[in-house]
Motif scaffolding. Sequence first.
Motif, PDB file in Angstrom:
ATOM      1  N   ALA A   1       5.350  -0.174   5.581  1.00  0.00           N
ATOM      2  CA  ALA A   1       3.912  -0.410   5.483  1.00  0.00           C
ATOM      3  C   ALA A   1       3.148   0.905   5.402  1.00  0.00           C
ATOM      4  O   ALA A   1       2.249   1.077   4.558  1.00  0.00           O
ATOM      5  CB  ALA A   1       3.447  -1.226   6.690  1.00  0.00           C
ATOM      6  N   VAL A   2       3.500   1.842   6.265  1.00  0.00           N
ATOM      7  CA  VAL A   2       2.806   3.127   6.275  1.00  0.00           C
ATOM      8  C   VAL A   2       3.085   3.903   4.994  1.00  0.00           C
ATOM      9  O   VAL A   2       2.175   4.498   4.383  1.00  0.00           O
ATOM     10  CB  VAL A   2       3.220   3.944   7.510  1.00  0.00           C
ATOM     11  CG1 VAL A   2       2.655   5.360   7.435  1.00  0.00           C
ATOM     12  CG2 VAL A   2       2.748   3.247   8.787  1.00  0.00           C
ATOM     13  N   GLN A   3       4.339   3.908   4.552  1.00  0.00           N
ATOM     14  CA  GLN A   3       4.679   4.628   3.327  1.00  0.00           C
ATOM     15  C   GLN A   3       3.943   4.068   2.114  1.00  0.00           C
ATOM     16  O   GLN A   3       3.499   4.816   1.238  1.00  0.00           O
ATOM     17  CB  GLN A   3       6.190   4.577   3.104  1.00  0.00           C
ATOM     18  CG  GLN A   3       6.985   5.400   4.109  1.00  0.00           C
ATOM     19  CD  GLN A   3       8.470   5.079   4.095  1.00  0.00           C
ATOM     20  OE1 GLN A   3       8.947   4.300   3.272  1.00  0.00           O
ATOM     21  NE2 GLN A   3       9.209   5.646   5.042  1.00  0.00           N
ATOM     22  N   THR A   4       3.793   2.748   2.061  1.00  0.00           N
ATOM     23  CA  THR A   4       3.084   2.131   0.944  1.00  0.00           C
ATOM     24  C   THR A   4       1.613   2.515   0.960  1.00  0.00           C
ATOM     25  O   THR A   4       1.028   2.877  -0.080  1.00  0.00           O
ATOM     26  CB  THR A   4       3.231   0.599   0.998  1.00  0.00           C
ATOM     27  OG1 THR A   4       4.617   0.268   0.908  1.00  0.00           O
ATOM     28  CG2 THR A   4       2.484  -0.065  -0.143  1.00  0.00           C
ATOM     29  N   ALA A   5       0.988   2.436   2.136  1.00  0.00           N
ATOM     30  CA  ALA A   5      -0.429   2.786   2.241  1.00  0.00           C
ATOM     31  C   ALA A   5      -0.668   4.244   1.854  1.00  0.00           C
ATOM     32  O   ALA A   5      -1.627   4.568   1.141  1.00  0.00           O
ATOM     33  CB  ALA A   5      -0.919   2.521   3.660  1.00  0.00           C
ATOM     34  N   VAL A   6       0.196   5.136   2.324  1.00  0.00           N
ATOM     35  CA  VAL A   6       0.047   6.557   2.017  1.00  0.00           C
ATOM     36  C   VAL A   6       0.260   6.815   0.520  1.00  0.00           C
ATOM     37  O   VAL A   6      -0.451   7.618  -0.099  1.00  0.00           O
ATOM     38  CB  VAL A   6       1.032   7.389   2.865  1.00  0.00           C
ATOM     39  CG1 VAL A   6       1.071   8.841   2.387  1.00  0.00           C
ATOM     40  CG2 VAL A   6       0.633   7.328   4.334  1.00  0.00           C
ATOM     41  N   ALA A   7       1.226   6.114  -0.073  1.00  0.00           N
ATOM     42  CA  ALA A   7       1.478   6.285  -1.501  1.00  0.00           C
ATOM     43  C   ALA A   7       0.264   5.869  -2.323  1.00  0.00           C
ATOM     44  O   ALA A   7      -0.136   6.571  -3.272  1.00  0.00           O
ATOM     45  CB  ALA A   7       2.698   5.470  -1.922  1.00  0.00           C
ATOM     46  N   VAL A   8      -0.332   4.742  -1.977  1.00  0.00           N
ATOM     47  CA  VAL A   8      -1.520   4.284  -2.700  1.00  0.00           C
ATOM     48  C   VAL A   8      -2.665   5.269  -2.511  1.00  0.00           C
ATOM     49  O   VAL A   8      -3.367   5.636  -3.461  1.00  0.00           O
ATOM     50  CB  VAL A   8      -1.922   2.869  -2.225  1.00  0.00           C
ATOM     51  CG1 VAL A   8      -3.254   2.455  -2.834  1.00  0.00           C
ATOM     52  CG2 VAL A   8      -0.846   1.852  -2.583  1.00  0.00           C
ATOM     53  N   ARG A   9      -2.861   5.708  -1.285  1.00  0.00           N
ATOM     54  CA  ARG A   9      -3.932   6.675  -1.006  1.00  0.00           C
ATOM     55  C   ARG A   9      -3.762   7.961  -1.803  1.00  0.00           C
ATOM     56  O   ARG A   9      -4.725   8.533  -2.322  1.00  0.00           O
ATOM     57  CB  ARG A   9      -3.938   7.005   0.498  1.00  0.00           C
ATOM     58  CG  ARG A   9      -5.031   7.984   0.919  1.00  0.00           C
ATOM     59  CD  ARG A   9      -4.769   8.526   2.305  1.00  0.00           C
ATOM     60  NE  ARG A   9      -3.567   9.372   2.335  1.00  0.00           N
ATOM     61  CZ  ARG A   9      -3.024   9.839   3.457  1.00  0.00           C
ATOM     62  NH1 ARG A   9      -3.545   9.518   4.630  1.00  0.00           N
ATOM     63  NH2 ARG A   9      -1.947  10.610   3.404  1.00  0.00           N
ATOM     64  N   ASP A  10      -2.496   8.401  -1.945  1.00  0.00           N
ATOM     65  CA  ASP A  10      -2.226   9.677  -2.604  1.00  0.00           C
ATOM     66  C   ASP A  10      -2.014   9.546  -4.097  1.00  0.00           C
ATOM     67  O   ASP A  10      -1.676  10.534  -4.776  1.00  0.00           O
ATOM     68  CB  ASP A  10      -0.991  10.327  -1.974  1.00  0.00           C
ATOM     69  CG  ASP A  10      -1.219  10.707  -0.508  1.00  0.00           C
ATOM     70  OD1 ASP A  10      -2.391  10.682  -0.070  1.00  0.00           O
ATOM     71  OD2 ASP A  10      -0.239  11.013   0.190  1.00  0.00           O
ATOM     72  N   GLY A  11      -2.159   8.332  -4.629  1.00  0.00           N
ATOM     73  CA  GLY A  11      -2.024   8.147  -6.070  1.00  0.00           C
ATOM     74  C   GLY A  11      -0.602   8.148  -6.562  1.00  0.00           C
ATOM     75  O   GLY A  11      -0.346   8.358  -7.749  1.00  0.00           O
ATOM     76  N   ARG A  12       0.350   7.912  -5.675  1.00  0.00           N
ATOM     77  CA  ARG A  12       1.742   7.853  -6.084  1.00  0.00           C
ATOM     78  C   ARG A  12       2.165   6.404  -6.293  1.00  0.00           C
ATOM     79  O   ARG A  12       1.508   5.478  -5.811  1.00  0.00           O
ATOM     80  CB  ARG A  12       2.630   8.499  -5.001  1.00  0.00           C
ATOM     81  CG  ARG A  12       2.417   9.995  -4.867  1.00  0.00           C
ATOM     82  CD  ARG A  12       3.351  10.634  -3.866  1.00  0.00           C
ATOM     83  NE  ARG A  12       2.921  10.409  -2.489  1.00  0.00           N
ATOM     84  CZ  ARG A  12       3.497   9.599  -1.635  1.00  0.00           C
ATOM     85  NH1 ARG A  12       4.566   8.880  -2.018  1.00  0.00           N
ATOM     86  NH2 ARG A  12       3.070   9.462  -0.392  1.00  0.00           N
ATOM     87  N   PRO A  13       3.273   6.179  -7.008  1.00  0.00           N
ATOM     88  CA  PRO A  13       3.717   4.798  -7.237  1.00  0.00           C
ATOM     89  C   PRO A  13       3.979   4.077  -5.917  1.00  0.00           C
ATOM     90  O   PRO A  13       4.517   4.655  -4.974  1.00  0.00           O
ATOM     91  CB  PRO A  13       5.014   4.977  -8.046  1.00  0.00           C
ATOM     92  CG  PRO A  13       4.892   6.310  -8.664  1.00  0.00           C
ATOM     93  CD  PRO A  13       4.140   7.160  -7.682  1.00  0.00           C
TER      94      PRO A  13
END
Length: 265
Positions: free
Chosen positions: A229-241
Amino acid sequence: MTPFAALHHRPGAPLLLPNAWDHASAAALAEQGFAAIGTTSLGVAAAAGLPDGTAATRRETVRLARRLARGRFLLSVDVEAGFSEDPSEVADLAVELAEIGVAGINLEDGRADDTLAPVAGHAAKVTAVKAAAPGLFVNARTDTYWLGLADPGPETARRLAAYQDAGADGVFVPGLAEPAAIEVLAGRCAVPLNVLYSPAGPPPARLAELGVSRISLGSLLYRAALAAAVQTAVAVRDGRPGPVAGAVPGYAAVAGLHRDGAEGP
């Protein structure tokens, strides 16, 4: 022998027990064909914002058990140390769980202050539970390895012998991961030996060869879900897939999980 107990007596095919923390996680695991599912005390406690192992989650544990016991799987509930030091109170809890359809419980001798309960006291809890709810599978856990004793072998053997004599249906040694030590304990036990799976330890096939009868996943799935969950949120925030397409269940699939045991409080 109950159906749940029978899952522990299949030579070479130990019970792999995944541990859920809410209705959705249990229902999703059941959809993958797991015949038995446990609860994780850490997951239940953390989800409720409570500390684990301090007898603070009795209400949450029983409430979740009432919901999950209606599912299409056999349920084992982690009750920490029984939420009481009084064997009669622990037995009352066991009766309550058995009456709602729970198949087994985990009962641990580790205490909130990172010490071990006296052997006689924990054995008395096991005896009281088996007298009050004889059909309930009691998995007596010792935290000798979990607490990092300097030489846990002799104390582990002493405690497992006492808990077996008290009537335990199985014994659980989380933190035990060295193959030779596992094999020695499995050979000494008169009841099924349960170990906690570790990504750094022997794989399930090797544990089966060593004589293990049950492999628990403990809090691993809950911790993995938090990480995802955290990795997904951070990825979206940072513009990564984000997650790979198809790796995440759709809305309808998750919403449909309510059909398995959603009634009740």
